[in-house]
Scaffold this active site. Structure first.
Site, PDB file in Angstrom:
ATOM      1  CD  GLU A   1      39.575  40.845  41.573  1.00  0.00           C
ATOM      2  OE1 GLU A   1      39.100  39.713  41.373  1.00  0.00           O
ATOM      3  OE2 GLU A   1      39.230  41.854  40.930  1.00  0.00           O
TER       4      GLU A   1
ATOM      5  CG  ASP B   1      36.530  44.345  39.757  1.00  0.00           C
ATOM      6  OD1 ASP B   1      36.530  43.177  40.182  1.00  0.00           O
ATOM      7  OD2 ASP B   1      36.448  44.644  38.553  1.00  0.00           O
TER       8      ASP B   1
END
Length: 519
Positions: free
Chosen positions: A269, A232
């Site tokens: 990401e 993330d």
């Protein structure tokens, strides 16, 4: 009737819908192309399936529904955060080596992992290491003062040195947070939290922090047995003006994880344009291709077929200039974007074609749970993450109830059990195009070549090639039917959608139709 339909073979179902021209008697080899070009299914456990009656999805619910993932044809699962956290979404972790009690236990997780691996389904978990929760024990200690041993686990600055930063209002591509520095209410020092004050950023200039993170990764790979991580906010390990330090960190992270598991899968990401994204590929072999999602929507809006094909061709060429060892994680939606069906104006024809495009393009596609039954959802985020509809409400024992859905209800979405009986449903369409991809190497791992020929603006055209197979793909993204010349040598219909067909030396492409041709 339900049992009869469920017993049909894949080819029988295809022939019922007249969507595929493959000979029903021909045996096609189904291959698992993960991770290079396999299909990953994203699950938000909270909304998936509830086995203990508390209204919240759980890991045992995933175990119970692994056959659904397998039937769909996916090769892996990506779990959104499953570690203890004070929030419903769990992107602010308080314990990196545990399972959130709402979801079950570590034993539940390991049992699910074993069952997934028995089905040849890999398991990837969300790893949130850019920041922790402000309730994490590290931060609770860090707040106690400048002399605390955990103080340097986070990023701090004194008030009079950051007044300009406190006053500025910056809206970035992936965060609408307007204040990055936050007051803990204990003096002049402020701490950095890129997303919110509830999520203080870790200080990766501190070797102790790096080692803590590496140890967490080793635990999940070696002791638990997961196959990889979705990282993330990978772009924000360091600020944008220290991008080179972020690249270096991810290279180090990858090296440490490969010591434990040489084939570890890492997908990052990094939400930005390709020039910013590409340098992360040396550390994170796979990166999400957000351009694919947004360019696909733009192509429909402009009825410009080649917009996406050209964009994808440019991205792949650019990435190959950095490294030839990368995985292009293509997406049509995820937990941060409005549901695809909403984005496409609730058009069933567009949604079916969009997935046919995703599955015939290069890359390693991701499917967000519920897209395969046409779930709906718009911002705010909780309404993009509503409960999966397994059956009609009165028979749906596992449907979660943690949120009252605003978009995906029995009045707007046909539950999976009903869709399984309908050969023309979203679910059976997803199965067909995934099966098409998994039985044709050119669609999974072939090169992408753009045609020299000029076609009507709404037509998307490209070739997919391997040493053993060559296919030509056409999609009409427009509202009007078009007719185009049949490319020389491609006279075998492999697949068609919505009435596309070869007619002599021409191809007829009705609105939102697709066709795949072979030699």
């Amino acid at each position: 009737m339900r049992n009869l339909l469920r017993s049909f073979t894949y080819c029988t179902l295809v022939l019922l819908t007249a969507s595929c021209m493959q000979d029903a008697n021909e045996e096609l080899e189904v291959k698992n192309y993960w991770p290079e070009a396999g299909i990953t299914y994203e699950i938000f456990i909270q909304s998936f399936y509830d086995t203990d009656g508390d209204g919240i999805g759980d890991i045992n619910g995933v175990t119970k529904k692994l056959d659904h993932v397998q039937e769909l044809g996916a090769n892996a699962i990506w779990f959104m955060p499953l570690m203890p956290s004070p929030s419903y979404h769990k992107y602010d972790v308080t314990d990196y080596k545990a399972i959130h009690p709402d979801y079950g236990t570590m034993d539940d997780f390991k049992q699910m992992l074993d069952e997934a691996h028995k089905r040849d389904i890999k398991v990837v978990i969300d790893m949130i290491i850019n920041h922790t929760s402000d309730e994490h024990p590290w931060f609770q200690e860090a707040k106690k003062g400048r002399d605390n041993p955990y103080r340097d686990y986070y990023v701090w600055a004194q008030y009079d040195t950051i007044q300009d930063y406190l006053d500025k209002k910056v809206v970035t591509l992936d965060s609408d947070n307007i204040r990055q520095w936050h007051d803990p209410g204990q003096g002049d020092d402020y701490y950095y939290g890129f997303f919110t004050g509830d999520m203080p950023d870790l200080n990766f200039d501190n070797p102790k922090v790096r080692e803590e993170i590496y140890e967490i990764g080793r635990y999940w790979l070696a002791e638990v047995g997961v196959d990889g991580f979705r990282l993330d906010a990978a772009k924000h390990i360091y600020p944008d003006d220290r991008a080179a330090d972020s690249h270096e960190f991810w290279e180090e992270f990858r090296a440490e994880m490969e010591k434990v598991k040489p084939d570890v899968y890492l997908v990052g990401e990094v939400y930005d344009m390709k020039e910013v994204v590409a340098p992360y590929l040396t550390g994170l072999r796979a990166l999400f291709n957000f351009d694919f999602h947004y360019t696909l929507l733009e192509a429909y809006k402009k009825e410009d077929g080649m917009l996406l094909a050209k964009k994808q061709h440019d991205i792949l060429a650019f990435y190959n200039g950095i490294t030839d060892d990368f995985i292009d994680a293509t997406i049509s939606s995820n937990h941060d974007q409005p549901r695809l069906l909403n984005e496409l104006g609730k058009s069933k024809d567009k949604l079916k074609q969009a997935i046919a495009i995703l599955m015939t393009m290069p890359g390693a596609p991701y499917i967000y749970y519920g897209e395969e039954i046409g779930m709906l959802g718009k911002k705010p985020d909780p309404n993009i993450r509503e409960p999966f509809l397994w059956d009609v409400a009165e028979q749906d024992e596992g449907r979660t109830k943690w949120i009252t859905p605003a978009f995906s209800t029995d009045n707007t979405v046909t539950p999976l059990a009903i869709q399984k009986e309908d050969a023309d449903s979203y679910f059976n369409h997803y199965k067909r195009v995934i099966q098409l991809r998994n039985t044709h190497p050119a669609l999974a791992i072939g090169s992408l070549e753009l045609p020299a020929e000029k076609y009507p603006k709404a037509v998307m055209a490209y070739q997919r090639k391997t040493g053993e197979q060559e296919l030509y793909v056409f999609h009409n993204l427009g509202k009007k039917s078009v007719e185009i010349p049949l490319p020389q040598g491609f006279d075998r219909e492999v697949y068609h959608l919505k009435g596309a067909k070869v007619n002599g030396d021409k191809i007829k492409l009705p609105a939102f139709s697709s066709i795949v041709l072979g030699k």
